[in-house]
Write an enzyme that holds these catalytic residues in place. Structure first.
Site, PDB file in Angstrom:
ATOM      1  N   ASN A 101       0.878  -1.174   0.000  1.00 27.38           N
ATOM      2  CA  ASN A 101       0.000   0.000   0.000  1.00 27.38           C
ATOM      3  C   ASN A 101       0.914   1.222   0.000  1.00 27.38           C
ATOM      4  OD1 ASN A 101      -2.032   1.941   0.325  1.00 27.38           O
ATOM      5  ND2 ASN A 101      -1.763   1.899   2.550  1.00 27.38           N
ATOM      6  N   GLU A 481     -16.821  26.635  -2.342  1.00 20.83           N
ATOM      7  CA  GLU A 481     -16.712  25.277  -1.767  1.00 20.83           C
ATOM      8  C   GLU A 481     -17.190  25.279  -0.320  1.00 20.83           C
ATOM      9  OE1 GLU A 481     -16.585  22.497  -2.882  1.00 20.83           O
ATOM     10  OE2 GLU A 481     -15.993  21.240  -1.184  1.00 20.83           O
TER      11      GLU A 481
END
Ligand code: AGP
Length: 609
Positions: A101, A481
């Protein structure tokens, strides 16, 4: 973000344990899955693209022999979700299995070196280089044990990783190592586990040992040992008992995915700094050749496009046109042609309005570029070139970490284009790139030092009936936003527009105590923004300002303020300046008793037009 898992059992089969653990890690990525086990000196492997249940139905992930094994559930960053790119990855001889990962920044040069030594690669992933590096280490020194070979390999790697390695050469060992990507051990009387995250083994044991950055752990049937990667010195660490429920564990102890994902942004921003140069350059080349560039998206992704239009203009002197996808056909459908380039931005890569706009452009022979978080999504399949924003799965319906990741990628694109067009000196380029690299730490500082203040502001204004969000220049995008966040998860009617527009109408709404959020970095618009703040104050508004730390001028005018560390260039300011607005929306929703992860009427991906 992917999920890795490994286990060594005293008795019984590892495969079903791995399968269930991967199911518990599925929130970390789910476009491919794989397992490898060792039994009687042989390596067994099953892997494919698709969700865990789909792959299990075809391959039966419980049916692998052996008491030791590793597994992986994938969120593609390098290489499309295909069986060949699924983990575990093997060396040439098929004797070393690796799950990973993270993002290996220097994988291209490592791969070239290894290919020149005769190694044959089968996948497009960065991870595969690890298997061949370990193989090469063992080939160059047959007396090396597996742990030392893994040490040798990870010392050559730049970037983030959490890996687990097994090999029939040492059939009762799992070697795992960590740099930046999370890695934790689980200890029980009947087994040893290693995983990306505690939920993987929490139903089996709550006795854990955290592996820190720059450490390698050797798991065997006798127990575990931790060593420093730098000098192989031994590390002693006492196990800790966690008292989380499985539900809490999946949120890593946070009450909601949204808060976890807001807090994850520093790590995500670090990952966006590990983009594949080749794709950035290719995209910049297409943008450089375009006669006109449309930035097409919906919702939060549109706000990222709006901010990007300022970046492209200020850095590359390129005019770009941010367009809301659902309006693209009406607004530009007829004018789009072979000389047009569309940069579509979509976290999910599946938003129906965005895909529809892209298909209109493709029918008119325009060039389509894509920025998305989901490799293998429709947008990646219909784009000439696409790039991943590498944020990992975003579970919360409200986009948070994916917004700041998109901004970071778009800023890098604008910088690369600026360089290609000779519009920016090397010094300026280096200066902004250096500031971009500092942003993860700056965002970390904002979260750790300002969240309590924002929580208090949310409490103070929780009964306000409406909010204004204002900004000038690139901060207009940040204001938009912030408005969207507060509306979509706290259900507070909010209005956002360029602060300069106030006197052209909206200011008539302002009454005593009317909360006005000003996004007000110390950039070229600072002076005029102060004028707008005073206009609002004169009509009784309550001013909530997001400012650069030490901005005494605005502090004197504001009723409340939140401070962002100094020195963020205006083109990058939306990234840290949006954080307090995300936190405001989150804490306001919690204050009002709503579930921020599941806002009413909304879906994570809007696949209907
Ligand atoms: C934002 O918080 C919302 N989740 C929504 O506006 C979202 O940004 C929009 O639907 C676009 O989604 P996409 O990025 O997956 O295309």
């Amino acid at each position: 973000m992917c999920g890795i898992f490994g286990c060594i059992l005293k008795e019984g089969n590892a495969a079903p344990v791995i399968h269930q653990a991967l199911k518990r890690l599925e929130y970390r990525g789910y476009d491919s899955v794989g397992e490898a086990t060792i039994h009687e000196g042989k390596l067994y492997i099953k892997k494919d693209s698709g969700k865990i249940d789909e792959v299990h139905k075809i391959h039966n992930l419980d049916d692998l022999p052996g008491k030791i094994g590793i597994g992986h559930t994938r969120w593609a960053t390098h290489g499309a979700p295909l069986q060949v790119n699924a983990h575990p990855h093997l060396d040439c001889a098929g004797q070393i299995a690796v799950v990973h990962n993270g993002i290996i920044e220097n994988f291209a040069e490592l791969r070239l070196e290894l290919e020149n030594k005769g190694h044959v690669f089968v996948s497009k992933t960065d991870t595969e280089v690890l298997a061949h590096l370990i193989e090469e280490a063992l080939k160059s020194n047959p007396f090396l044990n597996l742990a030392d070979a893994v040490l040798d390999a990870v010392r050559k790697v730049e970037g983030s990783y959490a890996i687990a390695v097994i090999s029939p050469k040492e059939p009762n060992k799992i070697i795992c190592a960590r740099n930046e990507s999370p890695l934790v051990l689980g200890l029980s009387d009947s087994a040893l586990y290693c995983a990306s995250d505690i939920p993987a083994f929490l139903p089996l044991t709550n006795k854990t040992v955290i592996i820190e950055d720059g450490e390698l752990a050797i798991l065997s049937s006798e127990g575990f040992e931790i060593r420093k990667i730098s000098d192989s010195s031994l590390v002693v660490r006492e196990p800790k008992i966690v008292d989380w429920t499985p539900e809490m564990a999946v949120k890593q102890g946070y009450p909601h995915f949204m808060l976890k994902e807001i807090h994850e942004q520093p790590a995500c921003l670090r990952n966006t700094l590990r983009l594949q140069e080749h794709y950035l350059d290719l995209m910049a080349t297409f943008l450089d050749r375009a006669k006109e560039v449309f930035l097409v998206a919906c919702g939060t992704s549109y706000h990222a496009c709006l901010a990007a239009s300022y970046m492209f203009s200020k850095l590359a002197y390129l005019a770009t046109y941010p367009v809301i996808a659902s309006e693209f056909m009406e607004q530009h459908g007829k004018s789009v042609n072979i000389d047009s380039t569309i940069l579509a931005v979509s976290q999910s890569g599946e938003t129906a309005d965005t895909i529809a706009a892209v298909n209109v452009a493709r029918q008119r022979a325009a060039t389509v570029l894509g920025l998305t978080n989901v490799i293998g999504s429709t947008l990646t399949r219909i784009s000439r070139v696409y790039i991943s924003q590498q944020s990992g799965p975003e579970i919360g319906v409200a986009a948070t970490k994916t917004f700041t990741s998109q901004l970071s990628v778009l800023a890098q694109l604008a910088l690369r284009l600026a360089k290609k067009r000779g519009k920016i000196s090397q010094d300026e380029m280096d200066f902004i790139e250096a500031k971009l690299k500092k942003l993860p730490d700056i965002v970390e500082t904002v979260i750790t030092t300002q969240e309590e203040k924002v929580k208090a502001i949310a409490k103070k204004y929780k009964d306000s009936k409406v909010f204004f969000f204002l900004g000038r220049g690139i901060s207009t995008a940040t204001a938009y936003e912030g408005r969207l966040k507060l509306m979509e998860i706290a259900y507070v009617p909010s209005i956002a527009f360029p602060a300069g527009e106030s006197k052209h109408g909206p200011i008539s709404l302002v009454e005593e105590g009317f909360p006005v959020v000003f996004v007000c970095p110390k950039d070229d618009t600072h002076k005029t923004a102060i004028g707008n703040i005073m206009e609002m104050k004169a009509r009784g508004a309550s001013i909530i300002a997001v400012i650069e730390e030490g901005d005494e001028e605005v502090k004197r005018l504001a009723d409340d303020y939140v401070e962002i560390p100094k020195g963020v260039p205006d083109v990058l300011s939306p990234i840290p300046f949006v954080i307090p607005l995300q936190l405001l929306a989150y804490h306001m929703a919690v204050e009002k008793g709503y579930d921020p992860d599941k806002p009413r009427n909304l879906a994570k991906s809007v696949t209907v037009k």
